[in-house]
Enzyme design. Structure first.
Site, PDB file in Angstrom:
ATOM      1  N   LYS A  41      -6.711  10.116   0.618  1.00  0.00           N
ATOM      2  CA  LYS A  41      -7.776   9.934   1.607  1.00  0.00           C
ATOM      3  C   LYS A  41      -8.758  11.122   1.540  1.00  0.00           C
ATOM      4  O   LYS A  41      -8.609  12.002   0.719  1.00  0.00           O
ATOM      5  CB  LYS A  41      -7.165   9.775   3.003  1.00  0.00           C
ATOM      6  CG  LYS A  41      -6.112   8.653   3.089  1.00  0.00           C
ATOM      7  CD  LYS A  41      -6.715   7.264   2.933  1.00  0.00           C
ATOM      8  CE  LYS A  41      -5.720   6.184   2.586  1.00  0.00           C
ATOM      9  NZ  LYS A  41      -4.729   5.855   3.589  1.00  0.00           N
TER      10      LYS A  41
HETATM   11  C1  LIG Z   1      -3.646   4.952   4.029  1.00  0.00           C
HETATM   12  C2  LIG Z   1      -3.754   3.829   4.983  1.00  0.00           C
HETATM   13  C3  LIG Z   1      -2.813   3.618   6.004  1.00  0.00           C
HETATM   14  C4  LIG Z   1      -1.531   4.364   6.117  1.00  0.00           C
HETATM   15  O1  LIG Z   1      -1.627   5.731   6.079  1.00  0.00           O
HETATM   16  P1  LIG Z   1      -0.339   6.609   5.657  1.00  0.00           P
HETATM   17  O2  LIG Z   1      -0.796   7.992   6.037  1.00  0.00           O
HETATM   18  O3  LIG Z   1      -0.165   6.443   4.188  1.00  0.00           O
HETATM   19  O4  LIG Z   1       0.818   6.145   6.438  1.00  0.00           O
HETATM   20  C5  LIG Z   1      -3.056   2.594   6.910  1.00  0.00           C
HETATM   21  N1  LIG Z   1      -4.130   1.799   6.820  1.00  0.00           N
HETATM   22  C6  LIG Z   1      -5.039   1.958   5.825  1.00  0.00           C
HETATM   23  C7  LIG Z   1      -6.220   1.039   5.791  1.00  0.00           C
HETATM   24  C8  LIG Z   1      -4.862   2.954   4.878  1.00  0.00           C
HETATM   25  O5  LIG Z   1      -5.752   3.078   3.882  1.00  0.00           O
END
Ligand SMILES: *Cc1c(COP(=O)(O)O)cnc(C)c1O
Length: 382
Positions: free
Chosen positions: A185
């Site tokens: 991210k």
């Molecule tokens: C990355 C992501 C998540 C989950 O995040 P984590 O930190 O990996 O648990 C949930 N929803 C979306 C749309 C994501 O891209």
């Protein structure tokens, strides 16, 4: 071809300041919940212009906290777009409720407000709006629907930190907004997540929920010099560590710069694809500041997408696919409420989409031209 450097679709940026921030906490008295958690929450709350921010140990935990705070429980339905990561829907099931999938708009793969309206039943409790790729959903339409039907609007903003809608920062628009700090991210804490909200009751419920359902944290107890605590509801251990929050604070300082670098990469892709019909980017609304977690293009059909995917991988371009629509996963396929073939836009997109590399380091390392050269050669050879 293996002499070409591998270019992943996303990559974190860690500098010496980040490392020093983590090391300082490792040398301090607090490893888990300590002063950096509250400081990170305050900085993130200010960044998003929300009133409260609650830090947890993943984006998935953030979604689960939001479902809990919204009062989602057994017998309830929550509307979720099928073009998303599975966690958006899983968090509904964690609370014993039922995710009701809806289709997305073909031009931007965002939740279709008309489909939301059509999916509402007396059991509907909440709507999850996923800012797919980093492009904000149509929050004016969604707010209107949620207000009319008394539904909680939860923004899964895991792709969209640093973005905005009608000039309003992502994180301050929905009733609750959830973020992820997974390394792929925009900014990272290793694993980590955050929920922002303007609602004090939601924030308090989530603080309890992330700590086993216990009402006071250890600092409050230390202050009152008391051994006493009460578990008032069934919660989880979703606490994030202090050193992760130190990393988060250090990363947050660079977020705006990183978002602008992502926009620089996206602008170069946009210019290239403007006269390259074989691959076409998704639509961009004028009222949106796109955060570009992903840069997604569509091929003409499945055969050409599959070919480009395979060939670009051979050329060491780390193209990816976001996402397999959630309702098509074996787990969800076997559930009674999901209906394959009922989501034509998401299923058509699934056959055609490709995520291209996009991360801040691409600008400094001049990787964009390399990616574009390899795309041009793969597509013209096809
Ligand atoms: C990355 C992501 C998540 C989950 O995040 P984590 O930190 O990996 O648990 C949930 N929803 C979306 C749309 C994501 O891209």
């Amino acid at each position: 071809m293996s002499d070409l450097t591998y270019i992943p679709y996303g990559r974190q940026s860690i500098d010496e300041d980040d490392i020093a921030a983590v090391v300082a906490v490792l040398k301090s008295d607090w490893l888990t919940t300590g002063p950096n958690v509250a400081e990170f929450e305050a900085a993130f709350q200010a960044y998003t212009s929300a009133v409260h921010a609650v830090a947890v140990n993943s984006g998935t935990a953030a979604l689960h906290c939001a479902m809990y705070a919204a009062g989602v429980q057994s017998g309830d339905e929550v509307i979720v777009p099928t073009m998303t990561f599975a966690a958006s829907a899983n968090s509904v099931l964690y609370q014993g409720a039922t995710p009701i999938f809806v289709d997305v708009l073909p031009e931007n793969l965002l939740i279709d407000p008309e489909q939301v309206r059509a999916a509402i039943t007396p059991k509907t409790k909440a709507v999850v709006a996923v800012d797919y790729a980093g492009h904000a959903c149509d929050y004016v339409a969604l707010r209107d629907i949620c207000d009319k039907h008394n539904l909680v609007l939860i923004s899964d903003a895991c792709h969209a930190v640093g973005g905005a809608y009608n000039g309003q920062p992502i994180g301050s628009i929905a009733d609750m907004s959830t973020f992820s700090f997974h390394p792929v991210k925009h900014m990272t804490t290793g694993e980590g997540g955050m929920i922002t909200t303007d609602n004090a009751t939601y924030a308090q419920r989530m603080r309890t929920f992330r700590n086993h359902g216990i009402t006071t944290d250890h600092r409050q107890r230390a202050k009152t010099g008391s051994w006493f605590y009460e578990m008032v509801d069934l919660g989880y251990n979703y606490r994030i560590t202090d050193f992760q929050c130190a990393l988060g604070q250090s990363q947050l300082k660079k977020l705006d710069h990183w978002v602008s670098l992502r926009q620089t990469v996206a602008a170069q892709y946009d210019a290239f694809f403007a006269d390259f019909p074989a691959l076409q980017p998704l639509g961009l609304s004028a009222d949106v500041k796109h955060a570009y977690h992903l840069y997604v293009v569509r091929a003409e059909d499945k055969a050409s997408r599959d070919l480009y995917y395979a060939e670009l991988r051979k050329q060491n371009v780390g193209v990816n696919l976001h996402y397999i629509p959630v309702h098509l996963h074996p787990f969800y396929k076997s559930r009674p409420e999901t209906r394959p073939h009922q989501y034509p836009h998401a299923e058509a997109a699934y056959d055609q989409i490709l995520s291209l590399p996009i991360f801040p380091g691409m600008v400094d390392q001049q990787l964009i031209d390399q990616v574009l050269d390899r795309i041009r050669s793969v597509v013209t050879a096809a």
